[in-house]
Design a protein around this motif. Structure first.
Motif: not given
Length: 1555
Positions: A185-189, A226-230, A254-260
Motif C-alpha cells: 500500500s502506498a499513501l501520503r500524509i 479523484s481524491n480518495g480513490i484507491v 491512495l489518492r489525496g491526503n490519507a489523513v482525510n
C-alpha cells in the motif's frame, strides 16, 4: 473522513457534461457503439469531449489517452461556469485561470461514477491490460452520514486474469480476483515535496507510468473528484534475472491526503503486507502523527519516505514506531534521501520477506471481508440481482468439482461430435460403396437419429445434468439479472478452467518430456479437455438440446425459448459460438432460431459481417478487441477454438452513411495449428477458411512478419475458398494485414515484401486453379485486393509488464476506417438473409459443392426477392397497358367507319405513348431497384431484356387489338348501313304520334294498344340479317382441306357422329408415339390433359374475338384449326409425348367439334349486336316509356332525363366492366387472404400443393403431376372463381361486392359530372346543347366514349329547367344503379369475360414458364419467357413415373419406381440415366447439362429437404405404382415417419409462404 463535497463533484460532472449520465447511466452498448466521429486531441479544448476521448482510448487499449494537455490560452469566460464559481466559493478560493480545467484523473473517476456495472468491468479490464492502476475503492460522492462513503469495485475487477513466471521459470496464469498475493500500500500524509505516484512508477517499472502523477501531461491541474480513490495494479515477473522483483505482488495507491480518508486507510492497513508512507519532513500535526502510529496495530512492513531530514517533532513518533515494528517482527525502513537509498531495494526486501507466507497474502475476494468490516459498500452487493446471480453461478460451479464432471453434466455435446462425423458422411458419402444413394442416405440418417435418441434419453433423465438445469433457471430471471448471471457464469467458469488447466498442462509437459506412453498422454489430454469448461460449453449443450428436439420433432415449450438465451447474451456482449470448436461443426438449426429471436428483439436490422483468419498466435482476437473494445479471450496458443461472433452497434450517423445497423464481428481459431495431424489440419483449416470467408462481407487476413511459410500456407487455403466463391459471381472483400515490429522505415522495407506477397498470391491462385481445373492465372482474376495494411507490433517490450503499443492501436483504428470504406461498397444483409446465408455456406462446405449450393441458399434469396418485386412491377405495367388497351378499343368503337382510318390511327398513337410512359416508369423501377440492391447486379441485363420484351409484347397486343377492332368496324359498317336511320325514323314517328294523342286524354291501356299497333307497322320493313355463315359446313370443308392425307379419319368421324355437338374423345395408344420407358396409362392421361388444355386455348381465342365484336367467319375457323394442329404437332414434345399424323387429324377434329357451340355463340352474339331488327326490338321498352311520358304530358325535364339516362347507360356499363377487371386484379393483389398466395409463382405453387394434399385425392393430383402448367392453370382458375363466391359479412359474395362497388362508383362519377355541367350552363338551357356538353364531360371523366353513332335520340329544341332536369336525372340514374346492384341474375355469367381475363392476367406470372425438369417433371420456378430454368422443389423421380429403365441395370427386371431426387442424382458421379434425349444410351447424371443446358439442378444431398414430396411418395406409393404400371418404390423408413404437418411446414419454409 473527508468526502468530496457533492456540489464540488457535481460541478466537475457538469463541466464535463456528464451530469446527465449520473449515476451509472453510461451503458456498455453506448460505449461500444462505433461513433461516427472519433474525438482527437485537438478537440479537447472543449471540456465535454475529454471523458469521451478518454473512454474511446481506454476501450481501444491506448494508455496515452489517460493524459492530455489543454490549451491554456482558452479564455476563462469560455471555460468557467456558475458551478466553477460555486466550487471556488465553497473552498474559499478566488477564481484563477486554471479554473475550467479538469485533471485527467478526475475525468477517469467521473467516468467510473457515471458508467454502469458492465461498462466498469470492461474499463477495468482494459486499464489492467494497459498496466495502469485500476480503481479499487471509489468515493461515493452523494454519501450521507447514514450510508457508506466508499464503494469497492469487486464486480468490476472480477474478470482480470494475469500470466507471469516464477523465479524458477514456471508459468502461472491466475484470476487476480481469487489469487492471493502480497499487497503493497502506498499513501501520503500531508503534502510532501515528493510525487508519490511518480516514485512508485520508477520503483516498479521505470519504463511505464502505472499511476498517473503530477508530472504527467495535465497532472498539475488540481484534483477534486479523484481524491480518495484507491488504485490497484500488479507487478508480475517474467522469470528472468532482469526482473526487478522475484515474485508477483499487488500495489494499492491512495489518492489525496490519507489523513482525510479514514475508511480507505483502515482498509489498506488490513489488506497490506507492506505499507509505503510518504511524509513531510516538517510535519507537526498530531492527527498526521497518529496515522503513522496506527500502523503498529497491523501485520505489515512499513517504509517511511520523507522529503528531507525529519524535524525534531518526528523523533518521538519514529522511535515509537520503530520499536513497535521490531517487537512485532515486522520490518521498518526510514528513507530520508532517495538519492542515497534505493526504494526499490528496500521494497524488494519487504516484499521478498513475505515469501513463503510470513505475512498474509490477499486476493480481491479477500478484500470483500475487509470492506464489509470497514463499512465499505461492495458493488456486486449494491444490487440484489448482482449478488444473487453471483451465488447462483457459484452453485453452478460446484458441479465441476466432481470427477469427469464435463462428461457427466454436459453429455450431449460429446455425442454431437459423433453426429458431426455422420452428417459429413451424409453429404460426402465417401463410404457409400455400391449402395443406392437414397438407401445409403437412409442408413446414415438412421444412425444420426439413433444418436439423437441417445441425446433425448439423457435429457429426459436429467438427473445428471444438474449444471444445465441450473443454467436454464436463468430464463425466469429479470433481464438485468440474466445479464449479471451470464457474466458471473462466464467469470466463474473461466476461473475454474484457469486453475484446473495450469497443473494439468505442467504434468502433460513433464510426461511428454519423459516420453511416457501414448495412452498416458491421451489420458492427460482427456483430463485437459474435461477441465476446459466455458460459457460456450453451456450454450453448446442447450444448443444440442434444441437441435435434438427439432430433429426428433419433440419441441417442448420451454425448449423453444432456449435460443432466446443466446440472443440475449449476444446483445449483452457475450460471444455467440457459430462453429463448435470441438466438433468443427455449425449447428444451423440452433443458429437460425437464435437469429429469429435476435430479429424479434432488435428488428430485422442490417448487419455487416467482418471476419478474420490467420495462423495461430497472430493476434486475431487482440485486433478485434482493440478495434471495437470487445472481450474475445486472448492467450498464447489456441485461445479461440471454432468461431465466435459478437454484435457491435453503429451510431445513427454511421447507420445512415453505411446503410448498416450493426457489425457482426467473427473471431476464429488459428489456422495451421501444430496440435492437429497434417491431414486433419488441412481439412479443418479448409472448412474453416471457406466458411468464414463465405459468410463475411469482409475478411481480414492477419499474419505476423517473417512468417512467410505460414502466410503462403494460409493464402493457399484462402484462395481455394475464394476460387469456389467466384463461380456464383461473389466477390468478398479481403484486407491483408502484416504486423511488424516498430520501425520508422517499415513502409519502405515492405515494398519488396508486397511484391513477394503478390507473387505468393499468384502462385497460390495457380495451385488452386489447377486443383479445380479453372483457367485462372493470377489472384486478381479471382479478387481485387486493393488493401495491404502494415501495422506495428502489439507490445512495446516483453510481457507481462509491458504495455500495448499506442502505434499499434492507431494502426488498428486506421484499419477500422478502411473497413468502413469497404462497407460503403457493399450492401449489408438483414438478419433473415444472414441466417439463410450462414446455413447455405455451411451446407456448401459440407459437400464441397460451394457454387451450386451457395446459389441455391444465398443467391436464390436475392433472386427470389428480385422476382417478387419484378412480378409486382410487371403487374403494374401490364395492368396499366390493359387499361390503355381497353380504353383504346372503346375509343375506336365510338368512331364512325368513315373516320376510323384517320382518327383511329391517332387514337392508337396516343395510347402507344401512354404505354411508353408506363414503360418508362417500369424502367425507372428497375434502375432504382438495382441501385438499392447491388447484390443482384448479375441479373440486371436479364431483367432489362425481360422488361423490353414485355414492352414489345404489350405494344404488339395493342396493335393487334386495334387492327382487329378497325377491321370489325369497317366490316360491320357494310352490313349495318341504315341501322341508325331505322332507329331515328321510329323515334320520330313515335314522337309525332305522341303529339297527336297528347290532347286526346286516353288511358294508359289505350295508349299501349295504339303504340303496339303502330310498332308492328314501324318495324315491318326493317330487314333481318340473313347472310350468316353455316359454321358446321365450313368447318367440315376446312378440316378436309387441311388434312388431305387423313381425310378418311375426318369422314369416319363425320359418319359416326349423330349429335355433332357431343364428341367423345377416345384416346388410344395407337394415336400416340411414346418413349419405350413410359407406361401406356400415364401417356394416355397426359395426352388427355394436353387436349383439354388445347381446347381451353381455342375457347380463349374465340372469346377474344367476341370481345372485339367479331363474327364467326371462314378466316377465324381456319385460324383456330391451324392453331390446334400446330399445338398437337409441336407442344406435346415438352411432355415427352407426340401424336401420329392420324392422331393429329383425329384430335383436331374432336377439339374443333367440342368448341363448335362457342363458335355458334360468337355468331349469335354478333347478330344480336348488329341485326337491325333485333336492335329495334331491343329498343321497344325504352321507346314505349318515352312515348308514354310524352303522351301523358310528363314534364320535359323527366322526358329529357329519361332519354339521356338511357344514352349514358352504355358508357357506364363499359366503364363498370373495365373497372371491375382492375378491381378484381387489385383485390387478389392486396387482400390479406390472397396477396401472399399471389405474390409470386413460388408462393402460389406452394399454396396449390398444400391444397391438393389437404383434399387427399390422388385423382386430383394427377393432372398436375402429368402436366404441371395446365394443372396450375386449372387450379388458379378454380381458386379465383371459388374466392369470388365466398360470402362476406354483409351476406353478399366477394364478386357481388366488388361489382356493386364499381357500379356505385361509376354512377356517382356520372352524376357528379352532369351536376357540374348543369351548374355551368345557367338556370335554363337548350336540350341539344346540354346533351352535347354532357357527352364531352362524361367522356373525359369516364375515359370511355359515348357511342352517339349507335344511340340516336330525338330532342325538341326547347329550353329546359336545369334544376328540374338534374333532379329527374338523379332519380333515373339511381333506378338504373339499383337495377344493376339488386339484380338477381347470375352475375358470374355477366362478368364471365372479365374473370377469364383476370385468370389470364395472373397466369402469366403464377403459371409462368411451362418447362419441366427432364427427370422429375417439376415445373420451372421462373415466370414466362425465361431462358434458364430452375426449381427449388425437385421431387423423387418415381413421382413422374421413372423406374428401372431410368436407373441402374441391376434393377432391370424389377421395374420399381425410383426414389432418388434429381438433386441427389446429379451429386453422385456414378449414377446414369437413359431416354430419347440421349438416344437411349447411358449418360451420367452429373453431366446432365451437356444434354439439358438450360436447366440448373443443384447437387444437394440433404435429408432435411423436399419433405413434402417424400411424404407424398410415401403416402401414394401404391397409387403411383398402379398408375405407372410399376412395382411400388422401396420407401425409406424416415420418409414414412414424415407427418403431414412437417411436410406442410417444410413447404411453407421453403417458399416463405404465409398461410
Amino acid at each position: 473522513m473527508a468526502v468530496p463535497h457533492f456540489e464540488q463533484c457535481l460541478s466537475i460532472l457538469k463541466l464535463l457534461e456528464l451530469h446527465v449520465y449520473y449515476p451509472k447511466k453510461i451503458t456498455r452498448e453506448m460505449a461500444l457503439t462505433v461513433p461516427g466521429e472519433v474525438i482527437a486531441r485537438k478537440d479537447l479544448n472543449k471540456t465535454c469531449n475529454q471523458p469521451w476521448f478518454m473512454l474511446q482510448n481506454i476501450i481501444a487499449g491506448n494508455y496515452e489517452g489517460m493524459s492530455f494537455a489543454i490549451n491554456t490560452q482558452t479564455s476563462v469566460s469560455e471555460s468557467r461556469g456558475p458551478e466553477t464559481l460555486l466550487s471556488n466559493y465553497l473552498q474559499g478560493r478566488k477564481p484563477t485561470d486554471s479554473d475550467g480545467l479538469v485533471n485527467p484523473l478526475d475525468v477517469l473517476t467521473s467516468l467510473f461514477i457515471c458508467c454502469d456495472d458492465f461498462l466498469r468491468q470492461i474499463l477495468v479490464e482494459k486499464l489492467s491490460n494497459c498496466q495502469l492502476g485500476i480503481p479499487l475503492l471509489l468515493p461515493v460522492i452523494d454519501a450521507t452520514p447514514q450510508t457508506p462513503g466508499v464503494e469497492m469495485l469487486s464486480w468490476a475487477t472480477s474478470t482480470i486474469r494475469k500470466q507471469w513466471k516464477t523465479a524458477l521459470g514456471q508459468p502461472v496464469e491466475q484470476s487476480m480476483a481469487v489469487h492471493p498475493l502480497p499487497i503493497v500500500s502506498a499513501l501520503r500524509i500531508g503534502r510532501p515535496k515528493l510525487s508519490k505516484s511518480k516514485i512508485l512508477n520508477e520503483t516498479i517499472n521505470s519504463k511505464h507510468d502505472h499511476f498517473f502523477h503530477s508530472k504527467c501531461t495535465g497532472g498539475s491541474v488540481r484534483k477534486v473528484v479523484s481524491n480518495g480513490i484507491v488504485e490497484l495494479m500488479w507487478y508480475l515477473p517474467v522469470g528472468s534475472d532482469r526482473d526487478s522483483f522475484s515474485g508477483a505482488f499487488g500495489v494499492m495507491n491512495l489518492r489525496g491526503n490519507a489523513v482525510n480518508y479514514s475508511l480507505q486507510r483502515t482498509f489498506m492497513t488490513k489488506a497490506s503486507s507492506t505499507a509505503i508512507i510518504f511524509c513531510q519532513s516538517d510535519m507537526s500535526n498530531k492527527e498526521e502523527m497518529d496515522v503513522i502510529l496506527s500502523w503498529n496495530n497491523h501485520q505489515s512492513h512499513l517504509i517511511l519516505v520523507f522529503d528531507g531530514e525529519p524535524q525534531d517533532e518526528w523523533s518521538k513518533t519514529l522511535q515509537h514506531v520503530y520499536y513497535a515494528q521490531e517487537e512485532g517482527g515486522k520490518m521498518i525502513h526510514i528513507i530520508t534521501n532517495l538519492a542515497d537509498v534505493s526504494l526499490k531495494g528496500v521494497l524488494k526486501q519487504c516484499v521478498s520477506a513475505n515469501f513463503p507466507g510470513k505475512t498474509t497474502h490477499k486476493s480481491v475476494e479477500d478484500f470483500e471481508a475487509i470492506a464489509i468490516h470497514t463499512n465499505i459498500r461492495i458493488d456486486d452487493r449494491d444490487k440484489g440481482d448482482n449478488f444473487e446471480c453471483k451465488l447462483k453461478a457459484k452453485d453452478l460451479l460446484e458441479c465441476l468439482k466432481e470427477e469427469n464432471s464435463k462428461e457427466k453434466h454436459l453429455p450431449l455435446q460429446a455425442i454431437s461430435c459423433e453426429i458431426a462425423v455422420k452428417t459429413r458422411e451424409l453429404f460426402n458419402m465417401k463410404c457409400k460403396g455400391d449402395m443406392r444413394t437414397e438407401l445409403y442416405i437412409e442408413k446414415v440418417t438412421s444412425e444420426i437419429m439413433t444418436l439423437r435418441e441417445k441425446q433425448a434419453t439423457l435429457w429426459k433423465d436429467q438427473s445428471e445434468m444438474v449444471m444445465v438445469k441450473q443454467f436454464l433457471e436463468s430464463i425466469a430471471f429479470t433481464s438485468l439479472g440474466r445479464s449479471y448471471f451470464y457474466n458471473w457464469t462466464c467469470t466463474m467458469l473461466n476461473r475454474h478452467s484457469t486453475s484446473s488447466l495450469q497443473p494439468l498442462r505442467t504434468q502433460y509437459k513433464l510426461a511428454y518430456e519423459k516420453k511416457e506412453g501414448s495412452e498416458n498422454l491421451k489420458q492427460f489430454q482427456k483430463q485437459i479437455f474435461n477441465a476446459s469448461v466455458g460459457l460456450e460449453n453451456l450454450c453448446r449443450e442447450i444448443a444440442q438440446i434444441y437441435e435434438m428436439a427439432s430433429a426428433l420433432s419433440r419441441m417442448e415449450s420451454d425448449i423453444q425459448n432456449f435460443p432466446e438465451i443466446a440472443a440475449e447474451m449476444l446483445i449483452d456482449g457475450q460471444p455467440l459460438e457459430i462453429m463448435d470448436g470441438d466438433a468443427t461443426y455449425v449447428p444451423t438449426t440452433w443458429l437460425k432460431a437464435v437469429f429469429n429471436f435476435l430479429k424479434a428483439k432488435i428488428g430485422n436490422k442490417k448487419v455487416f459481417v467482418l471476419s478474420i483468419v490467420g495462423v495461430q498466435g497472430s493476434g486475431k482476437s487482440t485486433m478485434f478487441n482493440t478495434m471495437f473494445g470487445l472481450k474475445f479471450p486472448v492467450d498464447a496458443g489456441r485461445c479461440t477454438k471454432g468461431a465466435f461472433a459478437q454484435l457491435v452497434p453503429l451510431d445513427e450517423e454511421l447507420r445512415v452513411e453505411y446503410k448498416s445497423d450493426y457489425i457482426l464481428v467473427v473471431d476464429t481459431e488459428g489456422l495451421c495449428a501444430p496440435e492437429f495431424a497434417l491431414i486433419e489440419r488441412n481439412t479443418r483449416d479448409k472448412e474453416l477458411a471457406t466458411f468464414i470467408i463465405g459468410l463475411a462481407d469482409c475478411t481480414i487476413i492477419n499474419s505476423m512478419a517473417g512468417n512467410q511459410a505460414g502466410i503462403q500456407e494460409i493464402l493457399q487455403i484462402v484462395v481455394y475458398a475464394l476460387m469456389k466463391m467466384k463461380l456464383p459471381n461473389l466477390k468478398p472483400s479481403c484486407i491483408f494485414v502484416h504486423q511488424y515490429k516498430s520501425d520508422l522505415l517499415v513502409s519502405n522495407k515492405t515494398i519488396t515484401q508486397d511484391i513477394r506477397l503478390k507473387e505468393l498470391l499468384d502462385r497460390a491462385t495457380k495451385i488452386a486453379a489447377n486443383l479445380q481445373g479453372k483457367p485462372v492465372k493470377s489472384f486478381s482474376d479471382v479478387i481485387d485486393v486493393q488493401h495491404v495494411a502494415n501495422i506495428s507490433n502489439l507490445w512495446t517490450g516483453m510481457p507481462p509488464m509491458t504495455t500495448p503499443n499506442p502505434e499499434y492501436v492507431r494502426n488498428v483504428l486506421d484499419l477500422r476506417e478502411l473497413v468502413f470504406t469497404l462497407m460503403k461498397k457493399r450492401q449489408s444483409s438483414g438478419i433473415d438473409e444472414l441466417s439463410l446465408k450462414l446455413t447455405g455456406v455451411w451446407k456448401a462446405v459440407l459437400y464441397e459443392q460451394f457454387p451450386f449450393s451457395f446459389i441455391h441458399a444465398v443467391e436464390m434469396q436475392a433472386h427470389n426477392a428480385l422476382e417478387t418485386e419484378y412480378i409486382q412491377a410487371s403487374r403494374d405495367f401490364r395492368q396499366a397497358c390493359t387499361s390503355n388497351r381497353h380504353a383504346c378499343i372503346n375509343a375506336c368503337k365510338a368512331i364512325p367507319a368513315e373516320r376510323i382510318e384517320e382518327e383511329g390511327e391517332k387514337i392508337h398513337d396516343d395510347y402507344k405513348c401512354k404505354v411508353r410512359q408506363s414503360y418508362t416508369i417500369f424502367l425507372n423501377w428497375k434502375e432504382n431497384y438495382f441501385k438499392m440492391h447491388p447484390n443482384v447486379e448479375q441479373w440486371e441485363t436479364q431483367t432489362t431484356t425481360r422488361i423490353t420484351t414485355l414492352h414489345k409484347e404489350m405494344m404488339s397486343i395493342l396493335r393487334e387489338d386495334y387492327g382487329l377492332v378497325k377491321r370489325t368496324i369497317l366490316w360491320k359498317s357494310k352490313i349495318n348501313k341504315g341501322k341508325g336511320k331505322y332507329l331515328q325514323e321510329i323515334q320520330k314517328k313515335a314522337h309525332e304520334l305522341a303529339n297527336e294523342l297528347r290532347e286526346a286524354g286516353k288511358s294508359e291501356s289505350e295508349l299501349e294498344t295504339q303504340f303496339n299497333r303502330s310498332w308492328e307497322v314501324w318495324i315491318k320493313d326493317i330487314p333481318e340479317m340473313t347472310e350468316l355463315l353455316n359454321i358446321e359446313e365450313k368447318l367440315e370443308d376446312i378440316l378436309l382441306n387441311t388434312f388431305v392425307a387423313e381425310q378418311h379419319v375426318i369422314h369416319d368421324y363425320l359418319r359416326n357422329i349423330k349429335d355433332k355437338q357431343k364428341v367423345d374423345v377416345d384416346i388410344t395408344a395407337d394415336d400416340i408415339k411414346t418413349e419405350r420407358f413410359s407406361s401406356q396409362q400415364s401417356v394416355i392421361e397426359k395426352a388427355r390433359y394436353s387436349l383439354l388444355k388445347f381446347q381451353d386455348m381455342a375457347i380463349s381465342n374465340i372469346q377474344y374475338h367476341r370481345d372485339m365484336g367479331s363474327s364467326c367467319n371462314e378466316s377465324l375457323i381456319k385460324e383456330i384449326v391451324d392453331e390446334v394442329r400446330k399445338l398437337l404437332t409441336t407442344a406435346p414434345h415438352s411432355n415427352s409425348i407426340s401424336f401420329t399424323c392420324e392422331g393429329i387429324a383425329k384430335y383436331t377434329f374432336c377439339i374443333l367439334w367440342k368448341v363448335l357451340p362457342e363458335l355458334k355463340d360468337l355468331q349469335k352474339a354478333f347478330k344480336e349486336l348488329n341485326d337491325p331488327r333485333i336492335i329495334m326490338l331491343s329498343q321497344r321498352e325504352n321507346l314505349w316509356q318515352v312515348f308514354q311520358n310524352e303522351c301523358t304530358k310528363v314534364g320535359k325535364a323527366l322526358t329529357t332525363a329519361f332519354k339521356i339516362s338511357l344514352a349514358l347507360k352504355d358508357v357506364i356499363d363499359k366503364a363498370i366492366h373495365l373497372e371491375f377487371l382492375e378491381s378484381v386484379v387489385g383485390y387478389f393483389r392486396t387482400s390479406f387472404d390472397h396477396k401472399h398466395t399471389f405474390v409470386s409463382k413460388k408462393s402460389f405453387h406452394a399454396k396449390m400443393l398444400i391444397n391438393l394434399a389437404e383434399k387427399d385425392s390422388f385423382e386430383l393430383a394427377k393432372i398436375y403431376l402429368l402436366t404441371p402448367a395446365y394443372g396450375m392453370f386449372c387450379w388458379l382458375q378454380e381458386y379465383i372463381f371459388s374466392a369470388l363466391q365466398v360470402n362476406t359479412d354483409n351476406g353478399e359474395t366477394v364478386l357481388r361486392n366488388i361489382y356493386n362497388r364499381c357500379v356505385r362508383r361509376k354512377y356517382k362519377e356520372v352524376l357528379e359530372t352532369t351536376t357540374n355541367v348543369c351548374r355551368n350552363v345557367g338556370q335554363t338551357c337548350e336540350v341539344n346543347k346540354l346533351w352535347q356538353n354532357i357527352i364531352s364531360s362524361v367522356e373525359m371523366t369516364m375515359m370511355t366514349p359515348v357511342m352517339t353513332s349507335q344511340v340516336h335520340i330525338v330532342f325538341d329544341n326547347d329550353d329546359i329547367e336545369i334544376n328540374d332536369f338534374l333532379r329527374e336525372l338523379s332519380v333515373e340514374l339511381k333506378k338504373a344503379e339499383d337495377t344493376l346492384t339488386r339484380c338477381n341474375t347470375d352475375l358470374e355469367k355477366v362478368v364471365k369475360c372479365e374473370i377469364a381475363e383476370v385468370v389470364t392476367f395472373f397466369a402469366k406470372d403464377l403459371v409462368g414458364c411451362e418447362e419441366v425438369c427432364p427427370f422429375c417433371n417439376a415445373p420451372c420456378d421462373n415466370i414466362a419467357g425465361c431462358k434458364k430454368h430452375r426449381t427449388e422443389c425437385h421431387r423423387p423421380q418415381g413421382i413422374s413415373g421413372q423406374n428401372w429403365n431410368w436407373w441402374n441395370w441391376k434393377w432391370k427386371y424389377e421395374k420399381v419406381l425410383v426414389i432418388e431426387l434429381c438433386t441427389t442424382a446429379v451429386a453422385d458421379t456414378s449414377l446414369q440415366f437413359k431416354n430419347n434425349d440421349v438416344d437411349d444410351k447411358w449418360h451420367k447424371y452429373h453431366e446432365y447439362r451437356t444434354v439439358y443446358e438450360s436447366w440448373r439442378i443443384p447437387p444437394i444431398v440433404d435429408t432435411d429437404t423436399q419433405l413434402y414430396w417424400k411424404w407424398f411418395m410415401a403416402k401414394y406409393n401404391q397409387e403411383l405404382a398402379e398408375f405407372y404400371g410399376c412395382r411400388k418404390a422401396k420407401i425409406p423408413d424416415s420418409w414414412k415417419q414424415i407427418t403431414w404437418e412437417a411436410a406442410k411446414q417444410d413447404l411453407i419454409d421453403l417458399y416463405n409462404l404465409r398461410t
